[in-house]
Design a protein around this motif. Structure first.
Motif, PDB file in Angstrom:
ATOM      1  N   UNK A   1       0.817  -1.207   0.000  1.00 49.01           N
ATOM      2  CA  UNK A   1       0.000   0.000   0.000  1.00 49.01           C
ATOM      3  C   UNK A   1       0.849   1.254   0.000  1.00 49.01           C
ATOM      4  N   UNK A   2       0.170   2.393  -0.181  1.00 47.93           N
ATOM      5  CA  UNK A   2       0.879   3.674  -0.222  1.00 47.93           C
ATOM      6  C   UNK A   2       0.187   4.660   0.714  1.00 47.93           C
ATOM      7  N   UNK A   3       0.945   5.683   1.130  1.00 50.18           N
ATOM      8  CA  UNK A   3       0.401   6.749   1.984  1.00 50.18           C
ATOM      9  C   UNK A   3      -0.109   6.200   3.300  1.00 50.18           C
ATOM     10  N   UNK A   4      -1.241   6.720   3.746  1.00 52.73           N
ATOM     11  CA  UNK A   4      -1.808   6.316   5.023  1.00 52.73           C
ATOM     12  C   UNK A   4      -2.342   4.898   5.021  1.00 52.73           C
ATOM     13  N   UNK A   5      -2.460   4.322   3.829  1.00 47.73           N
ATOM     14  CA  UNK A   5      -2.966   2.956   3.729  1.00 47.73           C
ATOM     15  C   UNK A   5      -1.835   1.930   3.778  1.00 47.73           C
ATOM     16  N   UNK A   6      -0.606   2.391   3.979  1.00 51.29           N
ATOM     17  CA  UNK A   6       0.545   1.500   4.017  1.00 51.29           C
ATOM     18  C   UNK A   6       0.426   0.524   5.175  1.00 51.29           C
ATOM     19  N   UNK A   7       0.666  -0.741   4.906  1.00 52.31           N
ATOM     20  CA  UNK A   7       0.685  -1.739   5.981  1.00 52.31           C
ATOM     21  C   UNK A   7       2.014  -2.473   5.959  1.00 52.31           C
ATOM     22  N   UNK A   8       2.846  -2.297   6.971  1.00 51.94           N
ATOM     23  CA  UNK A   8       4.130  -2.989   7.004  1.00 51.94           C
ATOM     24  C   UNK A   8       3.981  -4.412   7.520  1.00 51.94           C
ATOM     25  N   UNK A   9       5.020  -5.214   7.313  1.00 50.25           N
ATOM     26  CA  UNK A   9       5.113  -6.567   7.886  1.00 50.25           C
ATOM     27  C   UNK A   9       3.949  -7.469   7.501  1.00 50.25           C
ATOM     28  N   UNK A  10       3.429  -7.263   6.299  1.00 53.12           N
ATOM     29  CA  UNK A  10       2.327  -8.111   5.848  1.00 53.12           C
ATOM     30  C   UNK A  10       2.897  -9.379   5.233  1.00 53.12           C
ATOM     31  N   UNK A  11       2.323 -10.507   5.611  1.00 52.77           N
ATOM     32  CA  UNK A  11       2.783 -11.777   5.081  1.00 52.77           C
ATOM     33  C   UNK A  11       2.346 -11.905   3.618  1.00 52.77           C
ATOM     34  N   UNK A  12       3.290 -12.109   2.732  1.00 52.85           N
ATOM     35  CA  UNK A  12       2.963 -12.221   1.303  1.00 52.85           C
ATOM     36  C   UNK A  12       2.073 -13.429   1.040  1.00 52.85           C
ATOM     37  N   UNK A  13       2.056 -14.366   1.987  1.00 56.57           N
ATOM     38  CA  UNK A  13       1.225 -15.567   1.842  1.00 56.57           C
ATOM     39  C   UNK A  13      -0.208 -15.325   2.298  1.00 56.57           C
ATOM     40  N   UNK A  14      -0.432 -14.175   2.947  1.00 56.93           N
ATOM     41  CA  UNK A  14      -1.741 -13.858   3.512  1.00 56.93           C
ATOM     42  C   UNK A  14      -2.228 -12.551   2.894  1.00 56.93           C
ATOM     43  N   UNK A  15      -1.978 -12.401   1.624  1.00 55.79           N
ATOM     44  CA  UNK A  15      -2.313 -11.156   0.924  1.00 55.79           C
ATOM     45  C   UNK A  15      -2.701 -11.527  -0.501  1.00 55.79           C
ATOM     46  N   UNK A  16      -3.987 -11.387  -0.818  1.00 57.04           N
ATOM     47  CA  UNK A  16      -4.446 -11.711  -2.159  1.00 57.04           C
ATOM     48  C   UNK A  16      -4.138 -10.543  -3.084  1.00 57.04           C
ATOM     49  N   UNK A  17      -3.605 -10.844  -4.251  1.00 54.97           N
ATOM     50  CA  UNK A  17      -3.241  -9.788  -5.194  1.00 54.97           C
ATOM     51  C   UNK A  17      -4.514  -9.166  -5.771  1.00 54.97           C
ATOM     52  N   UNK A  18      -4.516  -7.850  -5.812  1.00 55.91           N
ATOM     53  CA  UNK A  18      -5.582  -7.119  -6.491  1.00 55.91           C
ATOM     54  C   UNK A  18      -4.921  -6.231  -7.544  1.00 55.91           C
ATOM     55  N   UNK A  19      -5.722  -5.807  -8.512  1.00 53.55           N
ATOM     56  CA  UNK A  19      -5.153  -5.010  -9.588  1.00 53.55           C
ATOM     57  C   UNK A  19      -4.617  -3.700  -9.010  1.00 53.55           C
ATOM     58  N   UNK A  20      -3.364  -3.396  -9.285  1.00 55.25           N
ATOM     59  CA  UNK A  20      -2.773  -2.146  -8.804  1.00 55.25           C
ATOM     60  C   UNK A  20      -2.064  -2.269  -7.466  1.00 55.25           C
ATOM     61  N   UNK A  21      -1.980  -3.491  -6.937  1.00 58.68           N
ATOM     62  CA  UNK A  21      -1.274  -3.672  -5.662  1.00 58.68           C
ATOM     63  C   UNK A  21       0.176  -3.196  -5.772  1.00 58.68           C
ATOM     64  N   UNK A  22       0.624  -2.493  -4.740  1.00 53.94           N
ATOM     65  CA  UNK A  22       2.012  -2.032  -4.685  1.00 53.94           C
ATOM     66  C   UNK A  22       2.644  -2.573  -3.413  1.00 53.94           C
ATOM     67  N   UNK A  23       3.684  -3.356  -3.577  1.00 53.53           N
ATOM     68  CA  UNK A  23       4.370  -3.901  -2.397  1.00 53.53           C
ATOM     69  C   UNK A  23       5.862  -3.652  -2.533  1.00 53.53           C
ATOM     70  N   UNK A  24       6.521  -3.467  -1.401  1.00 54.53           N
ATOM     71  CA  UNK A  24       7.982  -3.335  -1.415  1.00 54.53           C
ATOM     72  C   UNK A  24       8.573  -4.250  -0.353  1.00 54.53           C
ATOM     73  N   UNK A  25       9.807  -4.662  -0.603  1.00 51.56           N
ATOM     74  CA  UNK A  25      10.491  -5.505   0.365  1.00 51.56           C
ATOM     75  C   UNK A  25      11.019  -4.635   1.498  1.00 51.56           C
ATOM     76  N   UNK A  26      11.367  -5.263   2.594  1.00 50.79           N
ATOM     77  CA  UNK A  26      11.700  -4.522   3.814  1.00 50.79           C
ATOM     78  C   UNK A  26      13.133  -4.797   4.264  1.00 50.79           C
ATOM     79  N   UNK A  27      13.602  -3.907   5.111  1.00 44.64           N
ATOM     80  CA  UNK A  27      14.817  -4.170   5.857  1.00 44.64           C
ATOM     81  C   UNK A  27      16.021  -4.338   4.943  1.00 44.64           C
ATOM     82  N   UNK A  28      16.056  -3.534   3.904  1.00 44.84           N
ATOM     83  CA  UNK A  28      17.224  -3.578   3.021  1.00 44.84           C
ATOM     84  C   UNK A  28      17.537  -2.160   2.590  1.00 44.84           C
ATOM     85  N   UNK A  29      18.836  -1.906   2.356  1.00 43.89           N
ATOM     86  CA  UNK A  29      19.250  -0.609   1.840  1.00 43.89           C
ATOM     87  C   UNK A  29      20.568  -0.768   1.104  1.00 43.89           C
TER      88      UNK A  29
END
Lengths: 903, 83
Positions: free
Chosen positions: A71-99
């Motif tokens: 998600x983006x903006x105020x709708x951002x949800x961190x630490x979401x399990x990719x296995x517990x997230x159904x893809x919808x059109x326009x989904x935006x996800x980023x990986x965590x804990x890397x730089x």
């Protein structure tokens, strides 16, 4: 071709989504994990402490590795399990804990985190100088972490809903469906809860909640269910909430929560390409995704053999089955018995090879996927939350539900209907890279270190190593940890113990917990009867509990302080009116009214003449001052008791307790009238003349009562002073009080006065030395501490009289009420000390400037304060960087004799 | 959250009720000071059944006695308070 891929054929991939900026396509029904694997993406995250590349390990909510921010903006949800997230059109996800990126991560390349982050790393930094912790903290915070919480406000709505049923079935698998069918057939009302989107069957007459997680099971069949109406990060349908939290009361509960497969412990067991055996089957069967082309299966049970069949049927190659047991079921796949994986090597999105011990030797297998099965852990979380006992099953090497104090039963895999396994003691040649808790990066060597340092209790070990403390709460890791601990300790697993299962079962959005009670709805706003009259004057409002009261009425661009000072000066020189409607008011009526009041009030009441009132205070049973106010004898057997605004509800309960529990024999009626009457105090040297002119009645002397009418409205007038000036409290029925305020306001302004708010009220009462419950009366002060002991009724018999006899309450060094004066402002809440670095001797409870004249005055509580008049102390508030030299005085700074409100 | 079967209102959620104290810690007005202080500070706190005084604060506002198991939270009986 190597690595995960979509099995050819099947439905079209019509959904578009982005992961780390790259656009991919997914099929409707894909989870993000399935869609990434279908696109050949095996590495999806970096780990918590060591930034190791991680892939998808599971297919359900137990996933420890594949956490993303969605998600983006105020709708951002961190630490979401990719296995517990159904893809919808326009989904935006980023990986965590890397730089700077998932592929090129400085934290991992440098490997610099590792030496700092072993077991107990942050406890160890507490030893030694504080400056060292400050240094470490910065480093640790940057190195270790999960996704970041959004800073923008959450734009979504959430709601709560209550329901009840005869049977709540948790889990929509085969066992859950069967239980629900049976209950419906028996005529029971059933609610069935399933975490996934679809059920494996449907039943007539059942309330089905899909995409809903039973997150907590509490007392008396009470369950909280979190229902997702949209996926994380997805925009809800207009007018609809994003999530709904159900509060369900069920007569009985059936748990069909299944079992979670356990990983195996070996070096590199955390690489992308190591996946739970049943998860491999899930990806093939549910999503047409083949997680690997050339697969090694490592198992200690028969179940994983079915995975070999599924892989072969989907077109994959089963390179080997490594079975830790001496023999397994018949199969046409190559099986190696007495074989366990030792280590893996890998590429970006999949494995390269698996090294295994086979019998006495070792072998290397070329493989891109290692499917592991270490046995099955029944999901006993809810059973355990509800107070259920757990029984150990040696054949399963797992805990299964035992007796429950509630009507809670478990069925299917949750009840232990899972394949038996062989108990194996893993020999770990490389414990530093053998992960037990994947999400929190706890390795076998961390557990060994904690053990070596003397941590024996599993609860201590958990906290010291952070094992099982991540967002997955150790769903995949707890049993491996217990097994490792038991083998190190040389005890059985049940002897090693078990940590507590606590709600929520999976992470819960704070918004869901708040429901609709957010923002302006966080608390109900209580409006005083004269709200509209005040609003016309555009005051600064001050919340006081749930009430909102005018703080000051600035004119033009006046500051709060300037307005309050003007208002307070008007009271000292001419007149002012203030709304006191929120004071607690109780009508105490009946032949035993006086006797009842003498139980509640620590002061004398019975001798009060009709038409007179007096100050009073009430004690708790332990002798501490609970509240204060005034008591008025309106008629022979009718009294009015007032007490503080903030303590109104507490006082209502206290009076009810005193009446119904302590003195039910008394003939008395107590009615709370806080909101029934509006109250306006008219204070100032001109108040008597103003009121006499308005009412055409001679006003009573101090603490007298009068009945009159203002603007045609009947009013009760009580001659009481809080400000230190002559003053009258005027009470009228709330709905009639508007014209009374208007008349008083006009007359007051005509006399050169103003309406005044809480700020001016504070200035006035502090200068007069009147205490406030919550500041000076802080629940730890006795009547003696507040210099009220002379008013105590000698005969006793009141609540708190016994408590006051405790010897400690007579100690000379108790904190006692004092006055403080200074030439400079005194910081409220400041500690009272002899000099910088000296021990704290007390604190400032209320502070203000003098209303007329210069200098500051304050009230405070000071150890042995009554014997310290004239002492000079420092009122110091290091947190605000403020301090003042103060002189200890008696707690009254204005009209010490009280001549201004008496005759 | 417990469900409390109020004798006046029927089964209601715990949020409607306020816990007051155990019956054996009620300090009566005629009690000697020593006993009163002991009742306030020395509680039996049994691991098992206890008699508790509750009030249906957000309901009928009556005072009730719950005989409640302090480990399992099972409520054995609920009666109106009678001193």
């Amino acid at each position: 071709m190597s690595g995960p891929s979509r099995i050819p054929g099947g439905a079209e991939s019509t959904l578009r989504f982005r992961f780390d900026g790259v656009e991919y396509r997914a099929r409707p029904g894909d989870t993000l994990a399935a869609a990434l694997l279908a696109n050949g993406v095996g590495r999806v995250a970096r780990s918590f402490k060591y930034h190791r590349p991680r892939g998808v390990m599971a297919a359900g909510v137990e996933e420890p590795n594949a956490l993303v921010t969605v998600g983006v903006g105020g709708r951002t949800e961190p630490n979401t399990r990719a296995t517990d997230l159904y893809v919808y059109d326009g989904l935006v996800a980023v990986s965590q804990n890397r730089w700077p990126s998932l592929a090129f991560d400085l934290g991992a390349i440098n490997g610099i985190a590792a030496p700092f982050l072993a077991a107990g790393f942050y406890y160890k930094t507490f030893f030694g100088p504080a400056s060292r912790w400050m240094l470490y903290e910065k480093f640790i915070r940057r190195a270790a972490g999960m996704g970041k919480a959004p800073t923008a406000p959450d734009p979504d709505a959430y709601e709560h809903r209550a329901a009840f049923c005869d049977v709540l079935v948790v889990g929509g698998g085969a066992a859950g469906i069967a239980a629900a069918r049976k209950a419906v057939a028996a005529g029971e009302r059933v609610i069935l809860v399933e975490q996934q989107r679809a059920l494996s069957g449907s039943i007539e007459g059942v309330r089905m909640l899909t995409r809903t997680t039973a997150s907590g099971l509490w007392d008396h069949g009470f369950a909280t269910l979190a229902e997702r109406l949209v996926e994380p990060g997805q925009t809800p349908t207009p007018g609809q909430p994003a999530q709904r939290l159900w509060h369900v009361r069920a007569t009985r509960i059936v748990l069909a929560t299944g079992a979670i497969e356990r990983p195996l412990t070996f070096a590199g067991n955390d690489r992308p390409g190591v996946m739970l055996s049943q998860a491999v089957r899930s990806y093939i069967a549910r999503f047409d995704v083949l997680p690997g082309e050339r697969v090694v299966i490592a198992t200690n049970n028969d179940d994983a053999y079915a995975t070999a069949d599924a892989i072969a049927a989907a077109g994959g190659e089963v390179v080997a089955i490594l079975d830790s047991r001496a023999s397994g079921p018949a199969t046409h796949f190559p099986v190696f018995t007495d074989a366990v994986p030792l280590s893996t090597s890998g590429q970006t999105h999949h494995l390269a090879s698996v090294k295994a011990r086979v019998g006495a030797g070792t072998r290397r297998f070329d493989a891109d996927l290692l499917a592991v099965s270490g046995g099955f852990t029944p999901v006993v979380h809810l059973h355990s939350q509800a107070g259920g006992k757990l029984d150990w099953r040696e054949d399963l090497q797992a805990f299964v539900p035992g007796a429950s104090p509630q009507a809670v039963s478990s069925v299917g895999a949750a009840a232990g209907e899972v394949p038996a396994i062989a108990a194996t003691v893993a020999v770990l040649p490389d414990p530093k890279h053998s992960f037990i808790d994947f999400q929190n990066d706890v390795t076998a060597s961390d557990l060994d270190l904690a053990w070596a340092e003397g941590y024996r209790s599993v609860e201590h070990l958990k906290r010291y190593t952070t094992l099982g403390m991540a967002t997955d709460q150790g769903k995949t890791s707890n049993m491996a940890a217990l097994a490792h601990l038991a083998s190190v300790a040389g005890v059985t697993i049940p002897q090693a113990g078990l940590t507590t299962f606590r709600p929520p079962f999976t992470p819960l959005t704070l918004g869901a917990l708040a429901g609709a009670d957010g923002g302006g709805h966080a608390a109900p706003a209580r409006r005083i009867a004269l709200y509209d009259r005040h609003q016309r004057l555009n005051p600064l409002w001050q919340p006081l509990g749930l009430w909102h009261r005018p703080r000051a009425y600035p004119i033009g661009d006046e500051t709060l302080h300037a307005a309050a000072l003007r208002e307070a000066r008007a009271v000292r020189t001419t007149a002012g009116i203030v709304d006191v409607s929120t004071l607690a008011k109780f009508a105490v009526t009946g032949p035993d009214a006086a006797a009842f009041l003498e139980i509640v009030c620590a002061t004398g009441v019975a001798k009060l003449a009709v038409g007179r009132g007096r100050y009073t205070f009430m004690l708790r049973e332990d002798g501490m001052v609970m509240d204060d106010g005034t008591v008025w004898r309106i008629a022979e057997t009718r009294y009015l008791l007032t007490s503080s605004t903030g303590g109104a509800d507490r006082m209502e309960a206290h009076l009810s307790y005193a009446h119904h529990v302590l003195a039910p024999q008394l003939k008395v009626s107590v009615v709370a009238q806080q909101e029934h009457f509006a109250g306006i105090a008219l204070a100032g040297p001109l108040s008597r003349e103003i009121l006499a002119a308005l009412t055409g009645t001679e006003m009573p002397a101090h603490m007298g009562v009068a009945q009159a009418a203002i603007a045609g409205v009947p009013v009760l007038i009580l001659a009481a002073s809080y400000s230190g000036e002559r003053a009258f409290e005027i009470y009228a029925e709330g709905h009639l009080a508007g014209p009374v305020w208007d008349a008083l306001e006009v007359a007051t302004r005509a006399a050169g006065g103003y309406p005044y708010g809480l700020e001016a009220l504070e200035f006035l009462r502090i200068e007069k030395g009147h205490i406030v419950i919550g500041a000076e009366g802080d629940g730890r002060t006795t009547p003696h501490d507040l210099s009220l002991e002379k008013m105590l009724r000698k005969a006793g018999g009141f609540i708190g009289a016994s408590g006051l006899t405790r010897p400690a309450l007579a100690a000379a060094d108790r904190a006692q009420l004092v006055g403080l004066t200074s030439d400079t402002p005194i910081p409220e809440g400041a500690m009272l000390i002899a000099h910088d670095g000296a021990p704290v001797e007390g604190h400032v409870t209320s502070a203000a400037g003098r209303v007329i004249g210069t200098g500051a005055v304050a009230l405070g509580l000071l150890g042995g304060g009554r014997a310290r008049l004239g002492d000079v102390l420092l009122a110091s508030s290091p947190t605000r960087g403020q301090s003042a030299r103060v002189t200890v005085t008696a707690p009254v700074f204005y009209d010490v004799e009280g001549t201004r409100y008496r005759e | 959250m417990m469900q409390i079967d109020c004798p006046y209102c029927g089964p209601r959620a715990q949020v409607e009720f306020a816990y007051e104290r155990t019956l054996d810690s009620i300090v009566t007005l005629d009690m000697p000071a020593e006993e009163a202080v002991s009742r306030l500070y020395a509680r039996a706190n049994p691991r098992g059944l206890d008699d508790e005084l509750w009030r249906h604060s957000f309901g009928c506002r009556q005072w009730l006695v719950l005989r409640r198991h302090r480990v399992s939270h099972a409520i054995v009986s609920i009666t109106e308070y009678a001193p």
